[in-house]
Design an enzyme around this catalytic site. Structure first.
Site, PDB file in Angstrom:
ATOM      1  N   LYS A  84       2.712  18.392 -16.200  1.00 49.28           N
ATOM      2  CA  LYS A  84       2.676  20.057 -15.869  1.00 49.28           C
ATOM      3  C   LYS A  84       2.249  20.223 -14.539  1.00 49.28           C
ATOM      4  CE  LYS A  84      -1.681  20.546 -17.713  1.00 49.28           C
ATOM      5  NZ  LYS A  84      -2.678  20.864 -18.783  1.00 49.28           N
ATOM      6  N   TYR A  88     -15.235  26.700  14.279  1.00 47.59           N
ATOM      7  CA  TYR A  88     -15.590  28.168  13.867  1.00 47.59           C
ATOM      8  C   TYR A  88     -17.184  28.371  13.556  1.00 47.59           C
ATOM      9  CZ  TYR A  88     -10.490  29.316  14.606  1.00 47.59           C
ATOM     10  OH  TYR A  88      -9.211  29.480  15.141  1.00 47.59           O
TER      11      TYR A  88
HETATM   12  C1  LIG Z   1      -3.251  19.826 -19.456  1.00 51.44           C
HETATM   13  C2  LIG Z   1      -3.318  19.489 -20.780  1.00 51.44           C
HETATM   14  C3  LIG Z   1      -3.690  17.931 -21.071  1.00 51.44           C
HETATM   15  C4  LIG Z   1      -4.172  17.128 -20.183  1.00 51.44           C
HETATM   16  O1  LIG Z   1      -5.446  17.029 -19.731  1.00 51.44           O
HETATM   17  P1  LIG Z   1      -6.183  16.275 -18.662  1.00 51.44           P
HETATM   18  O2  LIG Z   1      -7.375  16.550 -18.693  1.00 51.44           O
HETATM   19  O3  LIG Z   1      -5.436  16.232 -17.427  1.00 51.44           O
HETATM   20  O4  LIG Z   1      -6.027  14.828 -19.599  1.00 51.44           O
HETATM   21  C5  LIG Z   1      -3.525  17.853 -22.575  1.00 51.44           C
HETATM   22  N1  LIG Z   1      -3.245  18.556 -23.399  1.00 51.44           N
HETATM   23  C6  LIG Z   1      -3.034  20.088 -23.214  1.00 51.44           C
HETATM   24  C7  LIG Z   1      -2.786  21.101 -24.170  1.00 51.44           C
HETATM   25  C8  LIG Z   1      -2.953  20.389 -21.642  1.00 51.44           C
HETATM   26  O5  LIG Z   1      -2.796  21.531 -21.466  1.00 51.44           O
END
Ligand SMILES: *Cc1c(COP(=O)(O)O)cnc(C)c1O
Length: 365
Positions: free
Chosen positions: A35, A256
């Site tokens: 994702k 800055y």
């Molecule tokens: C993003 C996600 C994961 C992966 O999580 P990590 O902490 O990056 O391993 C697993 N299951 C779901 C439902 C997620 O949304």
């Protein structure tokens, strides 16, 4: 000549990290979670390193299309399921497996015309309180879903809020096991942290694990453990070069707000990376950075296009020297992204996902 900044993706490291996940759960299948454009790495760039996974899990239908366009014929799972009825047409067309976490999604599926039943992942809310059916409603949802001609095999799924921390997963696992007791179907509960920390328990391994962050080389339970502890390698480096060198006298300030003042003569370098590249502005004096592969520190505030670095430990550095903001330097030294995230008061997930559009990417061979 483009600005001297580059994000490099390492398919070999992704492959290695994925194999670490497999070692942790030899009897389970592994989703590579891709994702958010493979946690900012780029789905197309990460694909070569991750194609050894049993499937790809993501949220965005366009990302699912991109994975199919790469030639992937195996499982793809939509972790949030569909958002509107016509999404189901794409699921049918591209054979996407989808999460069902609410009644509205069951309604949509019930109204969907399809030749082939869909593989669905029925989500239970075991305590995270984001998505999923509450324990007392889960069985009814399962019955309703399973009775639909549109639904094929139903997998049981939940998500942990504290797999990386002290509270742990026992309370959620217990709730999930109780609510699903006796129900048929495959199961999937573990993210990266659960896969690495809790997979000794066969119920945590289940049939599918869903690691994301660990695949990209960040320790999910940093700082309790670091990436070296879990034998994870950086999937990405963010590298820039020095554009300038300045000699400071005692009392001179940097950047800055003059937030850093030299208390003695000091040589500093100016690197071509700033917050408009996705480098966190919350990093300030003391944040770790590598110059020519030697660990040193940031000085003063992060600007939009530049940061200043202390060249004291690298007297040979000058115009054009390599600056590693995170990841692997040319000399092999590693600056874990987790160290940088900590200096910014955030987590590696956020840094990976935030590398800006204007940063060019390369894939290492
Ligand atoms: C993003 C996600 C994961 C992966 O999580 P990590 O902490 O990056 O391993 C697993 N299951 C779901 C439902 C997620 O949304």
């Amino acid at each position: 000549m483009p600005r001297p900044i580059l994000a490099t993706i390492y398919p070999e490291a992704l492959r290695h990290n994925l194999s670490r996940m497999r070692q942790a759960v030899p009897d389970a299948k592994v989703w590579a979670v891709v994702k958010a454009n493979a946690y900012g790495h780029g789905i197309e760039r990460a694909y070569e390193g991750l194609r050894g996974a049993d499937g790809f899990a993501l949220l965005d239908l366009q990302e699912a299309e991109r994975v199919r366009a790469l030639g992937w014929r195996g499982p793809i799972l939509l972790l949030e399921g569909v958002f509107e009825p016509r999404d189901l047409e794409l699921c049918s067309r591209l054979d996407l497996w989808h999460t069902v976490h609410c009644d509205e999604q069951i309604d949509m599926l019930a109204a969907h015309k399809t030749q082939r039943p869909h593989r669905v992942f029925l989500k239970m809310n075991s305590g995270m309180n984001r998505l999923g059916f509450a324990a007392q409603r889960y069985r009814a949802a399962w019955s309703r879903l399973s009775a639909l001609p549109q639904a094929g095999e139903v997998t049981l799924i939940t998500h942990f809020s504290d797999a990386d921390g002290a509270r742990g997963i026992a309370h959620q696992l217990e709730a999930f096991e109780t609510a699903t007791d006796g129900l048929p179907g495959e199961r999937s509960v573990a993210n990266s942290a659960a896969t690495l920390r809790h997979a000794i328990d066969a119920r945590v391994r289940g049939d599918w694990v869903r690691p994301g962050i660990a695949v990209y080389g960040s320790a999910p339970d940093f700082p309790e453990h670091d990436a070296a502890h879990w034998d994870l390698r950086p999937g990405m480096s963010l590298t820039a070069r020095l554009l300038a060198v300045q000699q400071l006298a005692a009392g001179d300030t940097v950047g800055y707000g003059s937030s850093f003042t030299a208390d003695a003569p000091l040589t500093i370098g100016i690197a071509a990376c700033g917050y408009a590249d996705g480098y966190p502005r919350h990093c300030g004096t003391g944040a770790p950075v590598l110059v020519d592969g030697v660990r040193t520190r940031l000085l003063g505030r992060v600007s939009m296009d530049m940061v200043a670095v202390d060249l004291t430990p690298v007297p040979g550095a000058g115009f054009g020297s390599e600056v590693t903001l995170w990841g692997r330097a040319t000399n092999g030294a590693v600056l874990p992204i987790d160290d940088v995230a900590r200096a910014a008061g955030t987590i590696a997930y956020e840094l990976m996902c935030a590398v800006a559009q204007r940063v060019p990417f390369a894939v290492a061979d």
